[in-house]
Design a protein around this motif. Structure first.
Motif, short mmCIF file in Angstrom:
data_model
loop_
_atom_site.label_atom_id
_atom_site.label_comp_id
_atom_site.label_asym_id
_atom_site.label_seq_id
_atom_site.Cartn_x
_atom_site.Cartn_y
_atom_site.Cartn_z
N VAL A 264 0.84 -1.19 0.00
CA VAL A 264 0.00 0.00 0.00
C VAL A 264 0.88 1.25 0.00
O VAL A 264 1.90 1.30 0.69
CB VAL A 264 -0.96 -0.01 1.21
N ARG A 265 0.49 2.24 -0.80
CA ARG A 265 1.18 3.52 -0.87
C ARG A 265 0.14 4.61 -1.13
O ARG A 265 -0.92 4.35 -1.70
CB ARG A 265 2.22 3.55 -2.01
N ASP A 266 0.48 5.83 -0.75
CA ASP A 266 -0.36 6.93 -1.20
C ASP A 266 0.11 7.32 -2.61
O ASP A 266 1.23 6.97 -3.02
CB ASP A 266 -0.31 8.12 -0.24
N ILE A 267 -0.73 8.01 -3.33
CA ILE A 267 -0.45 8.27 -4.74
C ILE A 267 0.79 9.14 -4.94
O ILE A 267 1.64 8.82 -5.80
CB ILE A 267 -1.70 8.88 -5.43
N PRO A 268 0.98 10.23 -4.19
CA PRO A 268 2.22 11.01 -4.38
C PRO A 268 3.48 10.20 -4.13
O PRO A 268 4.46 10.32 -4.88
CB PRO A 268 2.08 12.14 -3.34
N ALA A 269 3.48 9.35 -3.10
CA ALA A 269 4.65 8.53 -2.80
C ALA A 269 4.90 7.53 -3.91
O ALA A 269 6.07 7.28 -4.30
CB ALA A 269 4.47 7.81 -1.46
N PHE A 270 3.84 6.96 -4.47
CA PHE A 270 4.03 5.98 -5.56
C PHE A 270 4.55 6.68 -6.82
O PHE A 270 5.43 6.14 -7.52
CB PHE A 270 2.73 5.25 -5.87
N LEU A 271 4.04 7.87 -7.10
CA LEU A 271 4.53 8.62 -8.26
C LEU A 271 6.01 8.92 -8.12
O LEU A 271 6.77 8.82 -9.09
CB LEU A 271 3.74 9.92 -8.42
N SER A 272 6.41 9.28 -6.90
CA SER A 272 7.83 9.57 -6.66
C SER A 272 8.68 8.32 -6.85
O SER A 272 9.77 8.37 -7.44
CB SER A 272 7.99 10.14 -5.26
N TRP A 273 8.20 7.19 -6.34
CA TRP A 273 8.95 5.93 -6.48
C TRP A 273 9.01 5.49 -7.94
O TRP A 273 10.07 5.04 -8.42
CB TRP A 273 8.26 4.84 -5.64
N ALA A 274 7.89 5.58 -8.66
CA ALA A 274 7.84 5.12 -10.04
C ALA A 274 8.53 6.08 -11.00
O ALA A 274 8.78 5.71 -12.16
CB ALA A 274 6.39 4.93 -10.46
N LYS A 275 8.84 7.28 -10.52
CA LYS A 275 9.49 8.29 -11.37
C LYS A 275 8.68 8.53 -12.64
O LYS A 275 9.22 8.54 -13.77
CB LYS A 275 10.93 7.88 -11.70
N VAL A 276 7.39 8.71 -12.43
CA VAL A 276 6.47 8.97 -13.55
C VAL A 276 5.96 10.40 -13.41
O VAL A 276 5.55 10.82 -12.33
CB VAL A 276 5.30 7.97 -13.55
N GLY A 277 5.93 11.10 -14.52
CA GLY A 277 5.37 12.45 -14.50
C GLY A 277 6.36 13.52 -14.08
O GLY A 277 7.49 13.29 -13.75
#
Length: 277
Positions: A264-277
């Motif tokens: 489980v992750r929050d969306i901002p943290a996942f975006l940061s990890w995935a380096k997307v956007g």
């Protein structure tokens, strides 16, 4: 005289015979009473034996229960000591309702990346429909789709939430109408929908609240078997493989997910990890 004597002898013989018969009768009665008392004694002994056997059986059952209780306690201790490691290779992303309200742009970015599949639980779409109509559909005890303690009530904030819900519903409707390959809808029973034109779902028979329904969609992608919970080395950690990630800010839903070994992750943290956007 002889006749009288004969009669007397006959009478005496009759009396003796009668007395003998009576004695024999007495003997029979006595024997009958004696045999009856013996049967009663045998029944009492048998009853006492049965009572003793039942007490012995009870003691044996109690001993078995004690052994089983100790075994269960030992197994629980071993489970508590087991360390579980999750090897996560994200592919399926499951956002809750607040994800669409608070981070719609982030979800659009993840979908446009064409790296992940955005799986939307049908209950989330239902909640968004309700919010878009101005209804407070975050029910079910735990904030429904991950209320996260936010108040989607009346006033300016309520109107803002309503507008965001409308935007989220419009985004999903456009995506499903265009048959976006990275977009899926999933029912609480794990059925995949290609269209959300008819998206009402009766969850009255489901156990738990809407958070549990969202979590069940994540568990649909967790195909664990018993052998998966066996450590490769004695006393070593158990390693589970996951391709699904729950996206939520809700604390209660996060705790539930972790107890079921769902990443489980929050969306901002996942975006940061995935380096997307």
């Amino acid at each position: 005289m002889a006749t009288t004597t004969s009669l007397n002898h006959s009478a005496e013989r009759g009396k003796r015979k009668g007395s003998q018969t009576e004695r024999e009768g007495d003997d029979v009665i006595v024997e009958a009473e004696s045999s009856l008392s013996e049967e009663e004694e045998e029944e009492e002994e048998a009853a006492a034996g049965e009572e003793g056997d039942s007490e012995s059986d009870i003691r044996e059952l109690r001993a078995r229960r004690s052994v089983l209780t100790n075994r269960l306690a030992e197994q629980q201790k071993r489970r508590d000591k087991i360390q579980v490691e999750l090897e996560v290779r994200p592919y399926f992303l499951v956002p809750d309702t607040n994800g669409f309200i608070d981070h719609l742009d982030g979800l659009k970015t993840l979908l446009q990346s064409a790296v992940y599949i955005l799986v939307v639980p049908l209950i989330v779409i239902t909640e968004l429909d309700g919010l878009a109509k101005g209804q407070d559909s975050f029910g079910g005890g735990g904030g429904g789709g991950g209320g996260g303690g936010n108040n989607h009530g009346n006033g300016a904030h309520g109107r803002a939430v309503q507008e965001k819900a409308r935007q989220a519903v419009a985004f999903l409707e456009r995506g499903f109408e265009a048959r976006e390959p990275g977009l899926r809808a999933l029912t609480s029973r794990g059925n995949q929908l290609e269209s959300i034109a008819f998206r009402s779902e009766d969850t009255s028979g489901q156990q738990g609240n809407n958070d549990d329904v969202i979590l069940s969609c994540c568990l649909h992608y967790c195909k664990d078997k018993a052998k998966d919970f066996m450590s490769e080395t004695r006393g070593g950690p158990v390693r589970l493989h996951r391709e699904v990630v729950l996206l939520t800010d809700d604390r209660n839903l996060r705790v539930k997910a972790l107890t079921r070994h769902v990443p489980v992750r929050d969306i901002p943290a996942f975006l940061s990890w995935a380096k997307v956007g």
